[in-house]
Design an enzyme around this catalytic site. Structure first.
Site, PDB file in Angstrom:
ATOM      1  N   HIS A  10      26.204  -3.914  89.262  1.00 31.78           N
ATOM      2  CA  HIS A  10      25.873  -2.487  89.355  1.00 31.78           C
ATOM      3  C   HIS A  10      26.101  -1.755  88.031  1.00 31.78           C
ATOM      4  CE1 HIS A  10      25.399  -3.423  93.533  1.00 31.78           C
ATOM      5  NE2 HIS A  10      26.662  -3.785  93.619  1.00 31.78           N
ATOM      6  N   GLU A  25      32.626   1.303  91.773  1.00 31.74           N
ATOM      7  CA  GLU A  25      32.761  -0.157  91.800  1.00 31.74           C
ATOM      8  C   GLU A  25      32.668  -0.745  90.402  1.00 31.74           C
ATOM      9  OE1 GLU A  25      30.608  -4.231  93.432  1.00 31.74           O
ATOM     10  OE2 GLU A  25      29.916  -2.288  94.190  1.00 31.74           O
ATOM     11  N   HIS A  79      31.941  -8.457  91.855  1.00 35.66           N
ATOM     12  CA  HIS A  79      31.735  -7.284  92.697  1.00 35.66           C
ATOM     13  C   HIS A  79      32.994  -6.949  93.490  1.00 35.66           C
ATOM     14  CE1 HIS A  79      27.225  -7.026  92.517  1.00 35.66           C
ATOM     15  NE2 HIS A  79      27.412  -8.248  92.046  1.00 35.66           N
ATOM     16  N   GLU A 147      33.100 -11.272  95.790  1.00 32.39           N
ATOM     17  CA  GLU A 147      33.465  -9.967  96.350  1.00 32.39           C
ATOM     18  C   GLU A 147      34.989  -9.952  96.429  1.00 32.39           C
ATOM     19  OE1 GLU A 147      31.525  -7.512  96.890  1.00 32.39           O
ATOM     20  OE2 GLU A 147      29.527  -8.195  97.483  1.00 32.39           O
TER      21      GLU A 147
END
Length: 229
Positions: A10, A25, A79, A147
């Site tokens: 991102h 994030e 992430h 994650e």
């Protein structure tokens, strides 16, 4: 030379990618990527590349195209997770994704990284999962997407904002890569074979150089005079 792509998922302004209390994030992703790169650069025959940028959210196609053009050996996308409609909830833990058609080697790599992440952070093990994410589908090398905790879990969101937790996640990812690919650390200069030479004087007149050499030789030092025009 092994080429490793470390991808911070991102960007700063990606809509919706933040904790309920405001941490983006990308703040977490980019710092873990930065630490991981620094750690990986301590190993022999390794080159580390980023596909993200602080100035903008780099499109996924550009990220995967760059990795493919580099002919990278491995791609790791970093992430932090989220669940629900944006408020706090109890979803927690760490999971690592591979593509549904990932090779057995790719899956084993993901397992190595997932194991180290869970061990070093102490968070819940959510296991290896599959998804048709762009970075997993469009890369031509072993690729995984980590994650590292839930932004929507208040306890984990607090951890995600700490330097200590970010460092643990980076070290865990690196440890998984190092173990799987059997990377070797660079040797320090102290362990290298060779001679270190010390110059203690430089003179425009030869007789001055000879006088200093004479003094040093009387004290037991080996000397030589080198003339450079």
């Amino acid at each position: 030379m092994m080429k490793i792509v470390v991808d911070a998922g991102h960007g700063f302004e990606t809509e919706g990618k933040r904790t309920p209390d405001g941490m983006r994030e990308y703040e977490f992703n980019r710092e873990v990527a930065r630490i991981a790169k620094a750690e990986l650069q301590q190993y022999k025959n390794v080159e580390v590349y980023f596909t993200h940028a602080d100035e903008r959210d780099v499109p996924l196609s550009i990220r995967t195209d760059r990795a493919n053009q580099l002919k990278a050996d491995v791609f790791v996308s970093i992430h932090a997770n989220a669940f629900g409609s944006g408020g706090w909830n109890q979803a927690s833990g760490i999971e690592t994704y591979v593509h549904p058609t990932a090779s057995a080697k790719n899956v084993e790599l993901a397992k190595a990284v997932q194991k180290r992440l869970v061990t070093l952070t102490g968070r819940r093990d959510r296991g290896i999962k599959t998804a048709n994410f762009h970075v997993l589908r469009e890369t031509t090398m072993p690729t995984l997407l980590t994650e590292c905790g839930f932004m929507t879990n208040q306890e984990e969101a607090t951890l995600l904002q700490t330097s200590a937790y970010r460092k643990k996640c980076a070290q865990a990812i690196v440890s998984g890569l190092v173990t799987f690919y059997k990377l070797m650390k660079k040797t320090s200069n102290a362990n290298e074979q060779g001679l270190y030479k010390v110059q203690i004087g430089a003179f425009s007149k030869k007789e001055n150089a000879e006088k200093l050499a004479e003094v040093l030789e009387k004290d037991g030092y080996s000397t030589f005079i080198h003339f450079k025009s």
